[in-house]
Design a protein around this motif. Sequence first.
Motif, PDB file in Angstrom:
ATOM      1  N   HIS A 101      -6.528   6.830  10.716  1.00  0.00           N
ATOM      2  CA  HIS A 101      -6.351   6.352   9.337  1.00  0.00           C
ATOM      3  C   HIS A 101      -5.469   5.099   9.327  1.00  0.00           C
ATOM      4  N   ALA A 102      -4.444   5.095  10.172  1.00  0.00           N
ATOM      5  CA  ALA A 102      -3.584   3.907  10.298  1.00  0.00           C
ATOM      6  C   ALA A 102      -4.413   2.746  10.838  1.00  0.00           C
ATOM      7  N   ARG A 103      -5.270   3.062  11.802  1.00  0.00           N
ATOM      8  CA  ARG A 103      -6.122   2.028  12.390  1.00  0.00           C
ATOM      9  C   ARG A 103      -7.123   1.497  11.358  1.00  0.00           C
ATOM     10  N   ALA A 104      -7.615   2.380  10.493  1.00  0.00           N
ATOM     11  CA  ALA A 104      -8.564   1.957   9.444  1.00  0.00           C
ATOM     12  C   ALA A 104      -7.886   0.970   8.496  1.00  0.00           C
ATOM     13  N   PHE A 145       0.836  -1.199   0.000  1.00  0.00           N
ATOM     14  CA  PHE A 145       0.000   0.000   0.000  1.00  0.00           C
ATOM     15  C   PHE A 145       0.869   1.246   0.000  1.00  0.00           C
ATOM     16  N   ASP A 146       0.519   2.220  -0.839  1.00  0.00           N
ATOM     17  CA  ASP A 146       1.281   3.473  -0.881  1.00  0.00           C
ATOM     18  C   ASP A 146       1.014   4.243   0.416  1.00  0.00           C
ATOM     19  N   PRO A 147       2.063   4.515   1.222  1.00  0.00           N
ATOM     20  CA  PRO A 147       1.838   5.190   2.520  1.00  0.00           C
ATOM     21  C   PRO A 147       1.105   6.525   2.377  1.00  0.00           C
ATOM     22  N   ALA A 148       1.306   7.226   1.267  1.00  0.00           N
ATOM     23  CA  ALA A 148       0.642   8.528   1.076  1.00  0.00           C
ATOM     24  C   ALA A 148      -0.875   8.362   0.987  1.00  0.00           C
ATOM     25  N   LYS A 149      -1.319   7.175   0.574  1.00  0.00           N
ATOM     26  CA  LYS A 149      -2.775   6.924   0.459  1.00  0.00           C
ATOM     27  C   LYS A 149      -3.446   6.887   1.817  1.00  0.00           C
ATOM     28  N   LEU A 150      -2.656   6.737   2.888  1.00  0.00           N
ATOM     29  CA  LEU A 150      -3.250   6.741   4.228  1.00  0.00           C
ATOM     30  C   LEU A 150      -3.741   8.137   4.616  1.00  0.00           C
ATOM     31  N   LEU A 151      -3.444   9.123   3.784  1.00  0.00           N
ATOM     32  CA  LEU A 151      -3.963  10.474   4.036  1.00  0.00           C
ATOM     33  C   LEU A 151      -5.301  10.689   3.324  1.00  0.00           C
ATOM     34  N   SER A 152      -5.742   9.696   2.554  1.00  0.00           N
ATOM     35  CA  SER A 152      -7.062   9.774   1.903  1.00  0.00           C
ATOM     36  C   SER A 152      -8.155   9.680   2.969  1.00  0.00           C
TER      37      SER A 152
END
Length: 343
Positions: free
Chosen positions: A330-333, A286-293
């Motif tokens: 978001h990390a938890r999601a 998973f692209d780490p930047a996508k965790l800001l979505s």
Amino acid sequence: MNELKNTLLLDTLNGLTTERTPVWMMRQAGRYLPEYMRLREKYGFFERCQTPELAAEITLQPVDIVGVDAAILFSDILVVPQAMGLEVQLIESKGPLLPEPVKTIADMQRIRVPDVDETLHYVFDAIKLIKQQLNGRVPLIGFAGAPWTLLCYMVQGKGSKTFDEAKIFCYTQPALAHQLLQMITDTTIAYLKGQVKAGADVVQIFDSWGGLLSKGDFETFSLQYIRQIVAALKEEVPTIIFAKGAWHSLESMAATGAHGLGIDWCIEPQMARRFAGNKVTLQGNFDPAKLLSPIPTIQQEVKQMLKAFGGRQHIANLGHGILPNVPVDHARAFVDTVKEFGG
């Protein structure tokens, strides 16, 4: 030693079928957690690494807060160059600085293959304490930097996007480069064996800069040394190689006998599987930047990723380390979506 209650990660690495995909995140113990930031305000970086109680507290934070299926030791790949005799400074928000890098044959006199029990005992002490505090909840991952990635810092003296000076060193002084790489390899084998003896359940080799090399140069300056490390450890403990960007060598990396291969988001799971073959577990991507979505987008994208891996021989992870500005929920999601996804 307490019996493990959650064996998902180990079972997947050993090729067993599990009821769901295990999940953890690279750099999960760190800057996105408010609890970590509070400790960072009080203690310097190497103070956190070298104080077993602090390293243990930080290692356990993501297990408690985000609910991952594995803990990864809080430390840094640059403790190895430090143990070998180089000064390493970590400038907050700027990254590492090695003020006296290795450039010549004379500089090689300043470094050595150390006695890891003497120079890195604080890591082993931290592992023992972490294992005690984890009390069998999840496995503990130990780690080290790959020799090529460590050479990059030891020669360049600081972070870089291209590590030109490190590459030039290898291309113009190959005998010296191989001498240095072998010294790093010997130190790393002893260091990882020490981690396993102290209680690490899995070890991961981080080759953050492997993707800067062509396939041929990756074999020459990186993989032949990683191969030695995997060979020395694979009978003792499951091993994972993460060589960011070195997708061209997935087949040769799988041939080392490593149990797992980490991949970044620039290669599709199906292609990675084709290159790596069916015997090895894939980890990522998973692209780490996508965790800001927004959270609903994260959930949707995580499900897509899991479908692409086909639910077998896969450890859900990021394709690189988590970013410091990712909100904790978001990390938890990310973690929860993996846990709730059916096979």
